[in-house]
Design a protein around this motif. Structure first.
Motif, mmCIF file in Angstrom:
data_model
loop_
_atom_site.group_PDB
_atom_site.id
_atom_site.type_symbol
_atom_site.label_atom_id
_atom_site.label_comp_id
_atom_site.label_asym_id
_atom_site.label_seq_id
_atom_site.Cartn_x
_atom_site.Cartn_y
_atom_site.Cartn_z
ATOM 1 N N VAL A 220 0.960 -1.185 -0.048
ATOM 2 C CA VAL A 220 0.168 0.083 -0.129
ATOM 3 C C VAL A 220 0.845 1.177 0.032
ATOM 4 C CG1 VAL A 220 -1.706 1.371 1.352
ATOM 5 C CG2 VAL A 220 -1.861 -1.276 1.166
ATOM 6 N N ILE A 289 -9.406 -0.451 5.826
ATOM 7 C CA ILE A 289 -9.286 -0.204 4.213
ATOM 8 C C ILE A 289 -8.028 -0.628 3.741
ATOM 9 C CG2 ILE A 289 -9.517 1.564 2.600
ATOM 10 C CD1 ILE A 289 -11.913 2.775 4.203
ATOM 11 N N LEU A 293 -7.820 -3.364 0.962
ATOM 12 C CA LEU A 293 -7.043 -3.168 -0.333
ATOM 13 C C LEU A 293 -5.729 -4.011 -0.608
ATOM 14 C CD1 LEU A 293 -7.381 -0.862 -2.762
ATOM 15 C CD2 LEU A 293 -5.579 0.322 -1.316
ATOM 16 N N TYR A 297 -6.000 -6.939 -3.706
ATOM 17 C CA TYR A 297 -4.901 -6.626 -5.009
ATOM 18 C C TYR A 297 -3.837 -7.843 -4.832
ATOM 19 C CZ TYR A 297 -7.308 -2.734 -6.973
ATOM 20 O OH TYR A 297 -8.401 -1.952 -7.690
ATOM 21 N N GLU A 311 -6.410 2.527 -7.207
ATOM 22 C CA GLU A 311 -6.639 1.096 -7.440
ATOM 23 C C GLU A 311 -8.013 1.059 -6.201
ATOM 24 O OE1 GLU A 311 -2.895 1.295 -9.080
ATOM 25 O OE2 GLU A 311 -3.852 2.097 -6.927
ATOM 26 N N TYR A 312 -8.100 1.971 -5.263
ATOM 27 C CA TYR A 312 -9.197 2.021 -4.365
ATOM 28 C C TYR A 312 -10.360 2.259 -5.057
ATOM 29 C CZ TYR A 312 -11.822 3.441 -0.131
ATOM 30 O OH TYR A 312 -13.061 3.655 0.862
ATOM 31 N N SER A 315 -11.664 -0.212 -7.439
ATOM 32 C CA SER A 315 -12.106 -1.651 -7.041
ATOM 33 C C SER A 315 -13.662 -2.063 -6.890
ATOM 34 C CB SER A 315 -11.427 -1.702 -5.564
ATOM 35 O OG SER A 315 -12.063 -2.932 -4.961
ATOM 36 N N ASN A 317 -14.586 -4.508 -5.200
ATOM 37 C CA ASN A 317 -14.545 -5.449 -4.015
ATOM 38 C C ASN A 317 -15.658 -4.875 -2.957
ATOM 39 O OD1 ASN A 317 -13.337 -5.897 -1.096
ATOM 40 N ND2 ASN A 317 -12.956 -7.710 -2.147
ATOM 41 N N LEU A 320 -14.503 -3.471 0.505
ATOM 42 C CA LEU A 320 -13.896 -2.233 0.259
ATOM 43 C C LEU A 320 -15.277 -1.198 0.301
ATOM 44 C CD1 LEU A 320 -10.926 -2.585 -1.858
ATOM 45 C CD2 LEU A 320 -11.005 -1.597 0.536
ATOM 46 N N ASP A 324 -15.987 1.614 2.847
ATOM 47 C CA ASP A 324 -16.265 3.250 2.217
ATOM 48 C C ASP A 324 -17.529 3.860 2.811
ATOM 49 O OD1 ASP A 324 -15.176 5.077 0.128
ATOM 50 O OD2 ASP A 324 -17.238 4.971 -0.262
#
Length: 439
Positions: A220, A289, A293, A297, A311-312, A315, A317, A320, A324
């Motif tokens: 990250v 988070i 993340l 990945y 990427e966040y 995503s 997913n 995630l 969020d």
């Protein structure tokens, strides 16, 4: 450089500011703008339209200066922009903008404008973008189709207009002042210095979880922690602004927490929280988070890849997405606390201390503040405080008494100021005031 007064800015000044700002960039950026005289005309007409009302409704709209053939007739949200051409072009006047604005929803569409070199400026149609772009102003994580590189003018309140290059904000004219993009102060070196140690702690918590992971995790980007905090700050400000009530946030270093929870000389805190995990929920969510993340990945690609904000956003997913949403709810909760009399008190770790904080009236009154013209506060204008309200006066007095405290004050009209002691004087920043977010 300091001055006792500030010359008011008008659309002509905004046009020159925008041209100067883009001329310092690439030649391509500058070529996207019309000539200075045309740009002045566009901004002047938009400014005059902002002062009108349509059947008692304020005139609000977004306008894009772009030839219609630059937009495909086959696209539409979410993959593109939906272009609708008028059979008869309309004159570009304050009256036409006033009449057209109610049918062109600010959040969903733009008015199409072009200069053909023969008949001058004319309104050629409507461009539907969809509302997802607005999520980014509130720090949202949803993807959206960015606008093409072109002049975009947004009118949100009387006398308040923002100029952008596509989806990238350049400058806002408000109350006779020109300010830069809303996120500028959040990217300043002093903000990074003040919160850098906190982000290092969050990264350390993430690395500890990484060591206990049973499968490889992607790396990250350390800057991800700062970026997501900036986005959540935008969400929080957006929620406070949308209430039209105003509010204040007092951010204190951890060493002042116990003093603020007890009887002290600075604030009287009406609603005080018990120190437990729910008050520290923001940090918990940030670390979760980062963990999710890295895990997501890491399971898809080589774990050596470094992932971050891009990427966040991309995503899909579910974990995630839920985290969020939890961050959004946290911002909503804190913004709600500002709706009672008094300020919300949080630490630099964004740990909740309490709300309903009344700043003591016995603190020394501040008669003049430095108005920062840049994110770092290197260039200032000295201003008297005789025209500000009690909420601002209290914030100035507190920062004058406690030099390690930061206060964010949001007025009922949505204008936001960040206040702190800087270089021997109470200093205020307005670069965090995005006109678009205040609609």
């Amino acid at each position: 450089m300091a001055s006792e007064s500030q010359v008011r800015a008008y659309p002509r000044d905004l046009a020159s500011f925008v041209r100067d700002r883009l001329q310092t960039g690439s030649a391509v950026e500058c070529a996207l703008l019309p000539g200075l005289s045309v740009l002045e005309n566009i901004l002047s007409v938009c400014f005059q339209a902002s002062l009108l009302r349509e059947e008692e409704r304020p005139v609000r709209f977004r306008l894009i200066f772009l030839a219609p053939d630059r937009l495909s007739p086959n696209h539409g949200p979410l993959a593109g922009l939906h272009r609708l051409l008028f059979r008869d072009r309309l004159p570009f006047t304050e009256r036409e903008l006033r009449k057209l604005s109610p049918s062109v929803d600010f959040y969903g569409s733009l008015i199409g404008l072009w200069h053909d070199g023969k008949s001058g400026l004319s309104i050629w149609g409507i461009v539907h973008s969809g509302p997802r772009w607005a999520q980014s102003l509130h720090g949202g994580g949803k993807e959206f189709q960015p606008l093409p590189d072109a002049l975009v003018v947004s009118v949100t309140n009387p006398g308040r207009i923002t100029v952008s290059n596509g989806s990238t904000e350049i400058a806002t004219l408000n109350s006779g002042k020109i300010v830069g993009p809303s996120s500028a102060v959040f990217d300043s070196m002093w903000v990074r210095s003040a919160f850098g140690a906190i982000e290092d702690e969050e990264l350390a918590l993430h690395m500890e979880a990484r060591r206990h992971a049973k499968k490889p995790w992607a790396a990250v980007d350390p800057d991800f922690f700062r970026t997501i905090k900036k986005q959540i700050s935008m969400r929080l400000l957006g929620r406070i602004r949308s209430s039209r009530h105003g509010g204040a946030l007092i951010c204190i270093p951890d060493e002042l927490k116990e003093e603020f929870l007890s009887e002290n000389l600075y604030v009287k805190l009406k609603y005080r929280f018990v120190e437990e995990e729910p008050c520290k929920r923001f940090r918990t969510l940030i670390v979760k988070i980062a963990n999710a993340l890295a895990e997501f990945y890491g399971s898809l690609e080589a774990p050596k890849r470094t992932v971050g904000w891009t990427e966040y956003l991309a995503s899909k997913n579910q974990t995630l997405s839920k985290l969020d949403e939890s961050l959004f709810e946290w911002a909503h909760l804190v913004a709600g606390m500002t709706q009672v009399d008094g300020a919300v008190v949080i630490t630099q770790r964004l740990e909740l201390v309490g709300f309903g904080a009344q700043i003591s009236g016995k603190l020394e009154r501040v008669d003049a503040v430095a108005h920062a013209l840049d994110p770092e506060g290197w260039e200032i204008l000295q201003e008297q405080t005789d025209c500000v309200g009690s909420r601002h006066h209290s914030a100035y007095s507190l920062c004058n008494a406690l030099h390690n405290v930061v206060v964010v004050v949001v007025s009922q009209d949505g204008t936001a100021q960040l206040v702190r002691w800087n270089d021997g004087m109470v200093t205020v920043w307005e670069q965090l005031s995005s006109s678009l977010i205040e609609v």
